[in-house]
Design a protein around this motif. Structure first.
Motif, PDB file in Angstrom:
ATOM      1  N   HIS A 114       0.807  -1.200   0.000  1.00  0.00           N
ATOM      2  CA  HIS A 114       0.000   0.000   0.000  1.00  0.00           C
ATOM      3  C   HIS A 114       0.847   1.259   0.000  1.00  0.00           C
ATOM      4  CE1 HIS A 114       0.827  -0.764   4.252  1.00  0.00           C
ATOM      5  NE2 HIS A 114       0.709   0.535   4.417  1.00  0.00           N
TER       6      HIS A 114
ATOM      7  N   ILE B 138      -4.241   3.531   4.926  1.00  0.00           N
ATOM      8  CA  ILE B 138      -4.175   2.089   5.120  1.00  0.00           C
ATOM      9  C   ILE B 138      -3.092   1.788   6.147  1.00  0.00           C
ATOM     10  CG2 ILE B 138      -3.728  -0.141   4.041  1.00  0.00           C
ATOM     11  CD1 ILE B 138      -4.806   1.017   1.435  1.00  0.00           C
TER      12      ILE B 138
ATOM     13  N   GLN C 230      -2.078  -4.027   5.346  1.00  0.00           N
ATOM     14  CA  GLN C 230      -2.592  -4.665   4.134  1.00  0.00           C
ATOM     15  C   GLN C 230      -1.900  -6.002   3.951  1.00  0.00           C
ATOM     16  OE1 GLN C 230      -1.525  -3.292   0.126  1.00  0.00           O
ATOM     17  NE2 GLN C 230      -3.713  -3.273  -0.320  1.00  0.00           N
TER      18      GLN C 230
ATOM     19  N   GLU D  53      -7.391  -5.375   4.587  1.00  0.00           N
ATOM     20  CA  GLU D  53      -6.836  -4.055   4.888  1.00  0.00           C
ATOM     21  C   GLU D  53      -7.463  -3.517   6.161  1.00  0.00           C
ATOM     22  OE1 GLU D  53      -7.587  -1.455   1.582  1.00  0.00           O
ATOM     23  OE2 GLU D  53      -6.094  -2.443   0.308  1.00  0.00           O
TER      24      GLU D  53
END
Length: 182
Positions: free
Chosen positions: A7, A12, A15, A81
């Motif tokens: 990511h 985020i 992930q 995520e």
């Protein structure tokens, strides 16, 4: 690449992208390939020169389905995520969008080791009735491997998410839950 954070979005926090391993792809392909070979052998006994157009079309169509199935297995990914507003799960290509689980809805979460029948036992199902993506008392998103996290929501629902790095996923959930306002 399996289990590697890919990511660039600052929202985020965690992930994980998982794909099926070659062994799982081969296991999922054995029966369709064996059936296809059985059909070819059965038709070949009469001689290829005696095959009609319908048989040739059937063999080509079934062969295309087998190849499509194997390509689908290669393309299958489970993406997990953690963002600022929730936990997101997507199983590509089956899901076109992420399934969102609000972090405020989480009552409890922990790492679990999956036995062959764990998802069904944990969710009160039997393999024949709930073996794909959902159960009568919960949902599970897994691809390969035996490690996962078990989520219990405030409404009593259960969700199991497979992970190659379950401890890191739990740490990320702990981190984001500390940041969130109560």
């Amino acid at each position: 690449m399996e289990g590697v954070a890919k990511h660039t979005d600052p929202l985020i926090i965690y992930q994980e992208v998982q794909g099926l391993r070659t062994r799982e792809i081969m296991n999922g392909s054995i029966i369709p390939i064996a059936f296809f070979i059985f059909i070819l052998i059965t038709l070949w006994r009469g001689g290829w020169d005696k095959l009609g157009l319908l048989e040739i079309i059937a063999v080509l169509l079934f062969g295309s389905i087998v190849v499509g199935w194997i390509l689908l297995l290669y393309k299958t990914k489970l993406i997990t995520e953690i963002r600022g507003d929730g936990l997101y799960v997507q199983r590509k290509p089956q899901h076109s969008t992420f399934k969102k689980i609000f972090l405020g809805d989480l009552k409890k979460y922990e790492t679990v080791h999956l036995s062959r029948s764990y998802p069904w036992e944990a969710l009160g199902d039997t393999p024949l009735l709930g073996s794909f993506y959902w159960g009568f008392r919960g949902k599970y998103y897994t691809l390969a491997g035996r490690e996962a996290i078990s989520l219990i929501l405030k409404n009593g629902d259960s969700i199991i998410i497979g992970s190659q790095r379950p401890e890191e996923l739990v740490r990320a959930l702990d981190k984001i839950k500390q940041i969130l306002p109560r």
